[in-house]
Design an enzyme around this catalytic site. Structure first.
Site, PDB file in Angstrom:
ATOM      1  N   GLY A   1       0.763  -1.245   0.000  1.00 52.10           N
ATOM      2  CA  GLY A   1       0.000   0.000   0.000  1.00 52.10           C
ATOM      3  C   GLY A   1       0.789   1.288   0.000  1.00 52.10           C
ATOM      4  O   GLY A   1       0.335   2.303  -0.518  1.00 52.10           O
TER       5      GLY A   1
ATOM      6  N   ASP B   1      -5.231   1.204  10.579  1.00 45.75           N
ATOM      7  CA  ASP B   1      -6.646   0.916  10.780  1.00 45.75           C
ATOM      8  C   ASP B   1      -6.792   0.278  12.168  1.00 45.75           C
ATOM      9  O   ASP B   1      -6.885   0.994  13.161  1.00 45.75           O
ATOM     10  CB  ASP B   1      -7.041  -0.023   9.617  1.00 45.75           C
ATOM     11  CG  ASP B   1      -8.516  -0.326   9.532  1.00 45.75           C
ATOM     12  OD1 ASP B   1      -9.312   0.453  10.062  1.00 45.75           O
ATOM     13  OD2 ASP B   1      -8.879  -1.349   8.940  1.00 45.75           O
TER      14      ASP B   1
ATOM     15  N   LYS C   1      -7.327   5.919  11.016  1.00 44.76           N
ATOM     16  CA  LYS C   1      -8.751   5.820  11.364  1.00 44.76           C
ATOM     17  C   LYS C   1      -8.878   5.781  12.888  1.00 44.76           C
ATOM     18  O   LYS C   1      -8.805   4.710  13.496  1.00 44.76           O
ATOM     19  CB  LYS C   1      -9.355   4.555  10.755  1.00 44.76           C
ATOM     20  CG  LYS C   1      -9.466   4.580   9.231  1.00 44.76           C
ATOM     21  CD  LYS C   1     -10.101   3.289   8.721  1.00 44.76           C
ATOM     22  CE  LYS C   1     -10.202   3.272   7.211  1.00 44.76           C
ATOM     23  NZ  LYS C   1     -10.589   1.938   6.693  1.00 44.76           N
TER      24      LYS C   1
ATOM     25  N   PHE D   1     -14.044   2.385   4.197  1.00 43.79           N
ATOM     26  CA  PHE D   1     -13.023   1.817   3.339  1.00 43.79           C
ATOM     27  C   PHE D   1     -12.656   2.781   2.214  1.00 43.79           C
ATOM     28  O   PHE D   1     -13.525   3.375   1.577  1.00 43.79           O
ATOM     29  CB  PHE D   1     -13.517   0.488   2.757  1.00 43.79           C
ATOM     30  CG  PHE D   1     -12.418  -0.338   2.186  1.00 43.79           C
ATOM     31  CD1 PHE D   1     -11.569  -1.069   3.003  1.00 43.79           C
ATOM     32  CD2 PHE D   1     -12.200  -0.375   0.814  1.00 43.79           C
ATOM     33  CE1 PHE D   1     -10.539  -1.818   2.485  1.00 43.79           C
ATOM     34  CE2 PHE D   1     -11.167  -1.124   0.273  1.00 43.79           C
ATOM     35  CZ  PHE D   1     -10.334  -1.851   1.110  1.00 43.79           C
TER      36      PHE D   1
ATOM     37  N   ARG E   1      -5.177   0.682  -6.882  1.00 45.71           N
ATOM     38  CA  ARG E   1      -3.904   1.239  -6.404  1.00 45.71           C
ATOM     39  C   ARG E   1      -3.384   2.347  -7.314  1.00 45.71           C
ATOM     40  O   ARG E   1      -2.669   3.245  -6.889  1.00 45.71           O
ATOM     41  CB  ARG E   1      -2.824   0.140  -6.335  1.00 45.71           C
ATOM     42  CG  ARG E   1      -3.080  -0.927  -5.298  1.00 45.71           C
ATOM     43  CD  ARG E   1      -1.800  -1.723  -5.047  1.00 45.71           C
ATOM     44  NE  ARG E   1      -2.052  -3.008  -4.414  1.00 45.71           N
ATOM     45  CZ  ARG E   1      -2.161  -3.197  -3.109  1.00 45.71           C
ATOM     46  NH1 ARG E   1      -2.059  -2.174  -2.286  1.00 45.71           N
ATOM     47  NH2 ARG E   1      -2.375  -4.398  -2.618  1.00 45.71           N
TER      48      ARG E   1
HETATM   49  P1  IMP Z   1      -4.288  -2.541  10.140  1.00 44.84           P
HETATM   50  O1  IMP Z   1      -5.707  -2.983  10.403  1.00 44.84           O
HETATM   51  O2  IMP Z   1      -3.959  -1.276  10.887  1.00 44.84           O
HETATM   52  O3  IMP Z   1      -3.303  -3.645  10.414  1.00 44.84           O
HETATM   53  O4  IMP Z   1      -4.217  -2.211   8.596  1.00 44.84           O
HETATM   54  C1  IMP Z   1      -3.582  -3.129   7.779  1.00 44.84           C
HETATM   55  C2  IMP Z   1      -3.565  -2.783   6.355  1.00 44.84           C
HETATM   56  O5  IMP Z   1      -4.872  -2.931   5.862  1.00 44.84           O
HETATM   57  C3  IMP Z   1      -3.150  -1.384   5.946  1.00 44.84           C
HETATM   58  O6  IMP Z   1      -1.763  -1.200   5.902  1.00 44.84           O
HETATM   59  C4  IMP Z   1      -3.759  -1.332   4.570  1.00 44.84           C
HETATM   60  O7  IMP Z   1      -2.895  -1.946   3.626  1.00 44.84           O
HETATM   61  C5  IMP Z   1      -5.030  -2.124   4.756  1.00 44.84           C
HETATM   62  N1  IMP Z   1      -6.176  -1.217   4.970  1.00 44.84           N
HETATM   63  C6  IMP Z   1      -6.693  -0.771   6.125  1.00 44.84           C
HETATM   64  N2  IMP Z   1      -7.733   0.067   5.907  1.00 44.84           N
HETATM   65  C7  IMP Z   1      -7.852   0.148   4.557  1.00 44.84           C
HETATM   66  C8  IMP Z   1      -8.742   0.884   3.680  1.00 44.84           C
HETATM   67  O8  IMP Z   1      -9.647   1.645   4.077  1.00 44.84           O
HETATM   68  N3  IMP Z   1      -8.536   0.696   2.344  1.00 44.84           N
HETATM   69  C9  IMP Z   1      -7.565  -0.124   1.836  1.00 44.84           C
HETATM   70  N4  IMP Z   1      -6.720  -0.797   2.615  1.00 44.84           N
HETATM   71  C10 IMP Z   1      -6.862  -0.670   3.960  1.00 44.84           C
HETATM   72 MG    MG Z   2      -0.461  -1.427   4.214  1.00 44.21          MG
END
Ligand code: IMP
Ligand code: MG
Length: 182
Positions: A49, A107, A135, A156, A169
């Protein structure tokens, strides 16, 4: 900008290219102020990402620096059915270095947790976390996040490196999932 469709879902324009550029510049500015002039920081982008964010970030960073990338690989152990997540891709010696993680979005904080775990045993000078998007309504961990580009709603998003099932992307701007299917 108008609504886009990725597979079965619709997304509406949310953050423009111009605003993204402003956010990245402001992160570069804040981080630059915290880095000693004589120091060569190691920026580490979290794939997939953050590849665009990392690319734009270092082009705006005006001092000597290094860039590397890590990826969270998830694989099934051969003897168990557990899915193991591990951080792969760090070949550099990070001992005594200032390491700054570049994340696209935080997230739940699960990825961030893995990053902290990985660097716990490394003898870095300092570990800082920078995320383009955050977030706050979802994040429930205590782990510190040093630099936040922009707080966003718990919805999202896609674009600028972020994907939905691998798609989106390449979009230069950020789009938000809509429930409105008109
Ligand atoms: P985490 O839940 O903080 O571990 O987020 C993990 C990964 O999920 C992030 O680095 C993103 O690659 C993906 N992610 C989280 N939220 C979103 C979103 O709203 N759109 C797209 N990818 C997301
Ligand atoms: Mg990521």
């Amino acid at each position: 900008m108008s609504k886009i469709k990725l597979q079965n879902l619709y997304f509406t324009p949310y953050i423009t290219e111009e605003e993204i550029s402003t956010i990245v510049s402001s992160l570069v500015h804040k981080i630059s102020l915290d880095i000693d002039e004589n120091e060569i920081p190691l920026f580490i982008g979290v794939l997939n990402g953050s590849f665009l964010f990392a690319a734009d970030f270092i082009r705006k960073y005006k001092h000597n620096c290094e860039i590397s990338f890590v990826k969270l690989s998830s694989y099934k152990g051969t003897t168990s059915s557990y899915t193991v997540n591990e951080l792969i891709g760090i070949n550099e010696d990070v001992t005594g270095r200032t390491v700054i993680i570049l994340e696209d979005i935080i997230d739940t904080g699960t990825t961030l947790h893995k990053i902290y775990d990985f660097f716990k045993e490394k003898k870095v000078k300092q570990l800082k976390i920078a995320t383009l998007f955050f977030k706050p309504d979802v994040y429930k961990k205590e782990l510190p996040i040093d630099y936040i580009g922009k707080n966003i709603d718990d919805k999202f998003i896609v674009g600028y490196g972020l994907d939905y099932n691998g798609l989106g992307r390449n979009l230069p701007a950020i789009y938000q999932l809509t429930t409105d299917i008109k």
